[in-house]
Design an enzyme around this catalytic site. Structure first.
Site, PDB file in Angstrom:
ATOM      1  N   CYS A  54     -32.402   2.965  12.459  1.00 55.25           N
ATOM      2  CA  CYS A  54     -32.070   1.535  12.448  1.00 55.25           C
ATOM      3  C   CYS A  54     -31.251   1.204  11.214  1.00 55.25           C
ATOM      4  O   CYS A  54     -31.027   2.053  10.350  1.00 55.25           O
ATOM      5  CB  CYS A  54     -33.341   0.681  12.488  1.00 55.25           C
ATOM      6  SG  CYS A  54     -34.298   0.767  10.965  1.00 55.25           S
TER       7      CYS A  54
ATOM      8  N   CYS B 274     -32.774   1.899   7.862  1.00 59.03           N
ATOM      9  CA  CYS B 274     -32.660   3.306   7.439  1.00 59.03           C
ATOM     10  C   CYS B 274     -31.370   3.506   6.650  1.00 59.03           C
ATOM     11  O   CYS B 274     -31.356   4.168   5.602  1.00 59.03           O
ATOM     12  CB  CYS B 274     -32.651   4.238   8.651  1.00 59.03           C
ATOM     13  SG  CYS B 274     -34.096   4.121   9.701  1.00 59.03           S
TER      14      CYS B 274
ATOM     15  N   ASP C 230      10.834  -6.593   6.100  1.00 54.29           N
ATOM     16  CA  ASP C 230      12.019  -6.029   5.467  1.00 54.29           C
ATOM     17  C   ASP C 230      13.069  -5.863   6.574  1.00 54.29           C
ATOM     18  O   ASP C 230      12.707  -5.724   7.747  1.00 54.29           O
ATOM     19  CB  ASP C 230      11.651  -4.678   4.845  1.00 54.29           C
ATOM     20  CG  ASP C 230      12.876  -3.893   4.428  1.00 54.29           C
ATOM     21  OD1 ASP C 230      13.677  -4.435   3.670  1.00 54.29           O
ATOM     22  OD2 ASP C 230      13.015  -2.744   4.884  1.00 54.29           O
TER      23      ASP C 230
ATOM     24  N   ASP D 215       9.256  -0.309   5.143  1.00 50.82           N
ATOM     25  CA  ASP D 215       9.325   1.133   5.387  1.00 50.82           C
ATOM     26  C   ASP D 215       9.753   1.938   4.169  1.00 50.82           C
ATOM     27  O   ASP D 215       9.645   3.166   4.183  1.00 50.82           O
ATOM     28  CB  ASP D 215      10.306   1.429   6.527  1.00 50.82           C
ATOM     29  CG  ASP D 215      11.751   1.258   6.082  1.00 50.82           C
ATOM     30  OD1 ASP D 215      12.048   0.228   5.431  1.00 50.82           O
ATOM     31  OD2 ASP D 215      12.566   2.156   6.351  1.00 50.82           O
TER      32      ASP D 215
ATOM     33  N   ASP E   6       9.954  -1.360  -0.845  1.00 54.20           N
ATOM     34  CA  ASP E   6       8.995  -2.323  -0.294  1.00 54.20           C
ATOM     35  C   ASP E   6       7.586  -2.122  -0.838  1.00 54.20           C
ATOM     36  O   ASP E   6       6.702  -2.944  -0.585  1.00 54.20           O
ATOM     37  CB  ASP E   6       8.927  -2.210   1.239  1.00 54.20           C
ATOM     38  CG  ASP E   6      10.268  -2.468   1.906  1.00 54.20           C
ATOM     39  OD1 ASP E   6      10.959  -3.404   1.475  1.00 54.20           O
ATOM     40  OD2 ASP E   6      10.622  -1.722   2.840  1.00 54.20           O
TER      41      ASP E   6
END
Length: 806
Positions: free
Chosen positions: A85, A88, A497, A693, A697
């Site tokens: 559970c 635990c 971008d 990318d 950036d």
């Protein structure tokens, strides 16, 4: 006064000068529990004498990191066995966090893993294992070549054993239930029920009692405690009444037994565990699918060129491997021979097979289609894209969403609160319940203990996260952690971008106008541009690659103008308008409209001419991705503001913005300007997503609330980003946000039902309706309700798999 001295060696990163050493030295001096210290610059480490009762390694690490330096640590996930559970998971997490050398620990109940960040050399994995075993669980710390398979096999064995115990418990429970409900007055009824219920509790359900005892030894409690107490009390009360019925008869009361309640509760909870484990297995199906993509063997070509089948683990960098039709690519590599189409959908989410030929990259786990390919191994083992994807998905599925921290706190105190409520229920009934107060009190106490369910609370968030992250991976959206998945649904501003994100990132021919287009002229243009290294020339070469090249002489590149050369004795020019003007070559009216149109679109114009006249005008541009326009439209439909940032000139930026349907953009900005712009939006209360990318950036990506990198971009952008779109298809961006919204909605639904279930169920079990309508909840019904609560939460999470993202 007693002291607890211990000398620790802390490995340091980024401490390369006396100045750095002095700064770290000052941090050590101010850290509680550090008795003495010395920074060893040559060894990049600090030796500290600490009072182990006061010193906290995690706090020291945070202080050092806040100053821009670091402590060398290892972050690793370990399978945990025996958790039943959410309580635990809290217990395991707490025990690990106090182990020496541990910086932080996080335990995910849904996928049964513990993620621990620790300092190697100080922390000992064996001690982790012993600590976890001491409270009744186990930590798998050993590594083997087939560890995943071994763990799965062990889990299957345990699941099979659980099913057998559940079936056996049900068979023994059935006669107890029938007698208890319909034939209580038959001869020796209580003795028969006693005989059948004993193995149900103490053999088929023995783990509840064993685990409860282990928890009690460490002054802890979990779901096993509730089950053991409830069924144990019902059983012992029934045994007493079977052996001493006169105790009650002499007081004018009936000697009730509750063997059927105890056995049915155990059976229902075992059944619930079977259903829960099966459902939890389905939440991890995405990882299993990804792992299933990894081939076990591969065909390798030896030095003589002969084929040999070897294990994937025996492949080394530089090996030449063969992918036959229908086979999986074994490792990441580069094609050196052959042509084929490769299905990369399992990695990128793109359904169309990709053409592959010499010098093209191939990736582990993708499927070769019709042709054969020979390729060299460039990345193997954990370095392949597939392995990195699997690792990222595992880390994300094991991470905790912010809302889970609150749930963990509740789960940590849930069982003790339920124990107190059950005792108060018993006392209330004894005091206020009249002649049946004790029997009703025992019955309601058992019902309260049984119906309380920390499992549903513990499963509510992680199961939804596991399914959400897995679904993202299947769609080609890699999500780094649960926090970003939860936060993405709040995004109200997306920044794109331009170059390489909204556009393809490389120039290509978008249009051309020939006055006299024929094979020879096209071949002349191709042959001359083939000699040039300019990116625009590369676009022309790619566009006219189908022609037969001609011999070029007297090639000359003129920076800022273009090139000139001779073909078959005739002079030709390829370049800008200035090149034509320099050589007194006029552009006639035939091209006027074409030039005006593409100049307005900010396309670059190349002029191709001989010594007398212009033969063609070619428009070259960084083409806008097919998905850009639709992606931006979808984001707008979701009520999100979209902005474009670019270092390109105003005219080009305006043209791209107009084409993709953007009203807001900024041109001519530097990387630091992108960062400042994100900060400005955040200061206005915006939740900002940055999509990029490139290296330029990365600062803005790091600053954004949620950062999304293109999979075909730079490695640094992907390292910084919270999400990565493997295929660079921008339609995945609105899909990622929609996935976040669906996942968070599922988490909220799960938590609502888990809380409501306990808020309503516990008072009813305590008998709150008895004064109104005489209703008392039977512990058997309470056991069934408890079992189904966990199953319903996991099933609701699994519904995420079937929701559409488009």
């Amino acid at each position: 006064m007693e002291t607890h001295d211990k000398i620790l060696t802390i490995p340091l990163e980024g401490v390369h000068s006396e100045h750095c050493a002095l700064i770290v030295d000052d941090v050590l001096a101010k850290t509680e529990g550090v008795l003495s210290h010395k920074v060893e610059l040559n060894n990049h480490q600090a030796k500290i004498d600490v009072d182990s009762k006061q010193f906290k390694l995690g706090q020291l690490t945070k202080n050092i990191r806040d100053l821009g330096y670091d402590v060398t640590t290892v972050k690793k996930s370990f399978p945990v066995e025996g958790m039943t559970c959410a309580s635990c998971a809290v217990s395991v997490e707490s025990i690990l966090s106090f182990e020496e050398g541990v910086i932080s620990s996080s335990v995910n109940y849904a996928n049964a893993t513990a993620t621990v960040e620790y300092v190697p050399g100080i922390a000992k994995l064996e001690n982790f294992k012993k600590a976890i075993q001491s409270i009744g669980y186990d930590l798998i710390i050993g590594e083997s070549e087939n560890q995943e398979a071994e763990i799965e096999e062990r889990q299957n064995e345990q699941f099979t054993l659980l099913k057998k115990r559940t079936i056996a418990a049900a068979l023994f429970t059935l006669p107890v239930f029938v007698i208890g409900m319909f034939f209580m007055e038959m001869p020796y009824a209580n003795w028969i029920m006693w005989a059948f219920s004993t193995p149900v509790l103490f053999w088929f359900g023995k783990n509840f009692f064993i685990n409860a005892w282990k928890q009690a030894k460490h002054r802890k409690a979990n779901m096993d405690t509730l089950v053991a107490l409830s069924t144990g009390i019902a059983y012992l009360f029934s045994v007493f009444n079977t052996l001493n019925p006169d105790f009650w008869y002499s007081r004018g009361l009936h000697a009730h037994v509750y063997f059927e309640a105890a056995t049915v509760v155990v059976t229902f909870i075992l059944l619930g565990k079977v259903l829960e484990e099966r459902a939890k297995g389905n939440t991890a199906s995405a990882i299993k699918k990804l792992m299933g993509l990894q081939p076990k063997t591969v065909t390798r070509l030896n030095q003589e060129g002969n084929q040999e089948e070897v294990k994937i683990s025996n492949v080394v960098l530089g090996d030449v491997l063969l992918a036959k039709p229908g086979e999986k690519i074994a490792v990441d590599g580069k094609v050196i021979s052959g042509t084929s189409f490769v299905d990369e959908s399992m990695i990128s989410g793109e359904p169309v097979p990709i053409a592959k030929s010499v010098d093209d990259s191939v990736f582990a786990g993708t499927i070769n289609q019709k042709g054969s390919l020979q390729y060299t191994a460039e990345k193997i083992g954990a370095e392949t894209l597939l392995s990195q994807i699997i690792q990222m998905v595992q880390n994300a599925q094991g991470s905790k969403a912010p809302v889970q921290k609150l749930v963990d706190k509740i789960a940590g105190i849930f069982v003790p609160i339920v124990l107190v409520i059950s005792l108060l229920t018993l006392l209330a009934w004894i005091i206020l319940g009249g002649e049946n107060g004790l029997t009703h009190g025992l019955l309601t106490m058992v019902a309260v203990l049984v119906i309380a369910c920390p499992c549903a609370l513990g499963l509510a968030t992680p199961t939804a996260i596991m399914v959400g992250v897995g679904k993202g991976a299947e769609k080609g959206i890699l999500i780094k952690d649960a926090e970003s998945l939860e936060l993405a649904q709040k995004i109200d501003t997306v920044i794109f971008d331009k170059t390489g994100t909204l556009t393809e990132g490389k120039p290509s021919v978008v249009a051309s106008l020939w006055k006299e287009e024929n094979k020879k002229n096209a071949a002349v243009l191709f042959s001359i541009e083939q000699q040039s290294e300019h990116p625009l020339a590369e676009a022309v070469v790619k566009n006219y690659s189908g022609v037969t090249p001609l011999l070029v002489s007297d090639f000359e590149s003129m920076t800022g103008f273009g090139v000139k050369a001779k073909v078959e004795g005739q002079s030709y020019f390829v370049g800008n308008k200035r090149l034509l003007d320099e050589n007194n070559i006029a552009t006639d009216g035939y091209y006027t409209e074409f030039i005006a149109k593409h100049s307005e679109l900010a396309h670059t114009l190349l002029y191709f001419s001989d010594s007398d006249k212009v033969l063609a005008v070619i428009a070259v541009a960084d083409q806008i991705k097919e998905s850009s326009i639709e992606a931006i439209a979808q984001l707008k439909e979701q009520g999100i503001e979209v902005i474009m940032l670019t270092g390109d000139n105003e005219q080009t930026a305006a043209s791209v913005a107009k084409t993709v349907g953007l009203n807001r953009y900024k041109a001519g900005i530097l990387p630091e300007d992108k960062l400042s712009f994100v900060k400005t939006l955040q200061s206005e209360g915006k939740v900002v997503a940055m999509v990029g990318d490139g290296i330029n950036d990365s600062a803005a990506l790091a600053q954004a609330n949620v950062s999304i990198a293109m999979g075909k971009g730079s490695d640094i952008a992907m390292d910084v980003a919270h999400m990565t779109i493997i295929s660079s298809d921008l339609l995945k961006v609105p899909q990622a946000i929609k996935l976040s919204r669906q996942t968070v909605a599922t988490i909220k639904q799960n938590l609502f039902w888990a809380f409501i279930y306990n808020i309503i169920g516990i008072p009813i079990a305590a008998g709150i309706l008895y004064p109104i309508n005489g209703f008392l909840l039977n512990p058997m019904i309470a056991g069934a309700a408890m079992a189904m609560s966990s199953v319903s939460v996991v099933s609701n999470s699994l519904r995420l798999k079937f929701k559409k993202l488009q």
